[in-house]
Design a protein around this motif. Structure first.
Motif, PDB file in Angstrom:
ATOM      1  N   LYS A 231      47.758  39.889  17.111  1.00  0.00           N
ATOM      2  CA  LYS A 231      47.226  38.669  17.631  1.00  0.00           C
ATOM      3  C   LYS A 231      45.599  38.599  17.807  1.00  0.00           C
ATOM      4  O   LYS A 231      44.907  37.913  17.800  1.00  0.00           O
ATOM      5  N   ASN A 232      45.295  39.268  16.970  1.00  0.00           N
ATOM      6  CA  ASN A 232      43.991  39.717  17.089  1.00  0.00           C
ATOM      7  C   ASN A 232      43.527  40.810  16.109  1.00  0.00           C
ATOM      8  O   ASN A 232      43.436  41.717  15.967  1.00  0.00           O
ATOM      9  N   PHE A 233      42.423  39.616  15.076  1.00  0.00           N
ATOM     10  CA  PHE A 233      42.610  40.080  13.934  1.00  0.00           C
ATOM     11  C   PHE A 233      41.418  39.091  12.859  1.00  0.00           C
ATOM     12  O   PHE A 233      41.042  38.564  13.483  1.00  0.00           O
ATOM     13  N   ALA A 234      40.679  40.097  11.930  1.00  0.00           N
ATOM     14  CA  ALA A 234      39.551  39.327  11.503  1.00  0.00           C
ATOM     15  C   ALA A 234      39.312  40.248   9.754  1.00  0.00           C
ATOM     16  O   ALA A 234      40.025  41.075  10.048  1.00  0.00           O
ATOM     17  N   PHE A 235      39.151  39.170   9.452  1.00  0.00           N
ATOM     18  CA  PHE A 235      38.765  39.696   7.773  1.00  0.00           C
ATOM     19  C   PHE A 235      37.915  38.395   6.966  1.00  0.00           C
ATOM     20  O   PHE A 235      37.751  37.208   7.093  1.00  0.00           O
TER      21      PHE A 235
END
Length: 282
Positions: A231-235
């Motif tokens: 629940k903690n990501f980015a792109f």
């Protein structure tokens, strides 16, 4: 760790990748006339053998891991009035993750999305502002296919048209915030900017470039390959699209995209083909 658990771990990681890769915008911010029904079936192929870790360092999957997936979806939007449209998105995925240890697969429906778009205002019927609310309902119980939590999204869009180098052009700017409800709920921010050119005077050929991204956060800051807990990501990604109109009511779009930066997510490439068929009932 057993062979089954190892394969399941990397398959779940791959599903997270696919969920991000196929998160796309369909109708954009332009109005759909009252009585018009727009149908857009699409197919997407995604491949990845590398990933970014929590510190944005990119490396290969362990044990020569390779993830590939086919995703099929049907998007429909109906013009209810000059101010409102109704949209529905239903996706289905087929995933395969293989390593030197073996192969694991997963398939099924994902989240059903039902939205209402409201056109806030326009400037000379050339630039449009819209706001959309979407309800998200899981069509599965297997957490390998998603969070298995209900959610809601609010998205603001600004779209317009103009001219560049003697060609008709258009742009779409979108930003949507999404919340999944439940234990350790997830907040997401999805953003996208698209600029396109019509290549001929009959409006049959067009190309467009998109830059978009995805940011997710939760009280759970730990990395976990399971999509119900990661629940903690980015792109960020870029994509190029080509469109051809066979007739006024039928168009084909081909798109290729790749991830350029990321954190706690995969680094891969996707290709998609979609049809857009319009039916006017009025």
């Amino acid at each position: 760790m057993t062979l089954k658990n190892t394969l399941s771990k990397y398959l779940l990681a791959g599903i997270v990748i696919l969920a991000l890769a196929t998160g796309k915008s369909y109708a954009g911010g332009f109005p759909v006339r009252p009585g018009r029904i727009s149908l857009s079936p699409s197919a997407t192929y995604f491949f990845a053998n590398k990933a970014w870790d929590a510190d944005s360092h990119k490396g290969a999957f362990a044990n020569n891991g390779k993830f590939s997936s086919w995703s099929y979806s049907l998007y429909s939007e109906v013009g209810l009035s000059r101010k409102f449209t109704l949209s529905v998105l239903a996706p289905y995925v087929m995933n395969t993750f293989s390593t030197d240890l073996g192969t694991s697969k997963s398939s099924g429906f994902q989240d059903l999305e039902v939205g209402i778009r409201y056109y806030l205002a326009n400037i000379n019927y050339k630039y449009y502002f819209s706001l959309q609310g979407t309800a998200i309902v899981p069509m599965y119980t297997n957490t390998a296919l998603g969070y298995n939590q209900k959610g809601a999204e609010l998205k603001l869009a600004f779209a317009g048209s103009g001219h560049l180098f003697g060609k008709n052009s258009f742009f779409i700017l979108e930003n949507g915030v999404r919340e999944y409800f439940g234990y350790e709920s997830v907040f997401q921010d999805r953003y996208n900017a698209t600029y396109g050119l019509t290549l001929d005077k009959k409006f049959r050929e067009q190309i467009s470039l998109s830059v978009g991204g995805f940011y997710a956060t939760s009280i759970n800051k730990d990395f976990n390959v399971n999509p119900s807990a990661s629940k903690n990501f980015a792109f960020n990604q870029v994509s190029l699209s080509y469109g051809h109109a066979f007739a006024k009511s039928l168009s084909l779009f081909l798109t290729g995209g790749t991830f350029v930066t990321g954190r706690n997510t995969g680094a891969g490439t996707n290709f998609s083909a979609s049809l857009n068929y319009r039916i006017d009932t009025k």
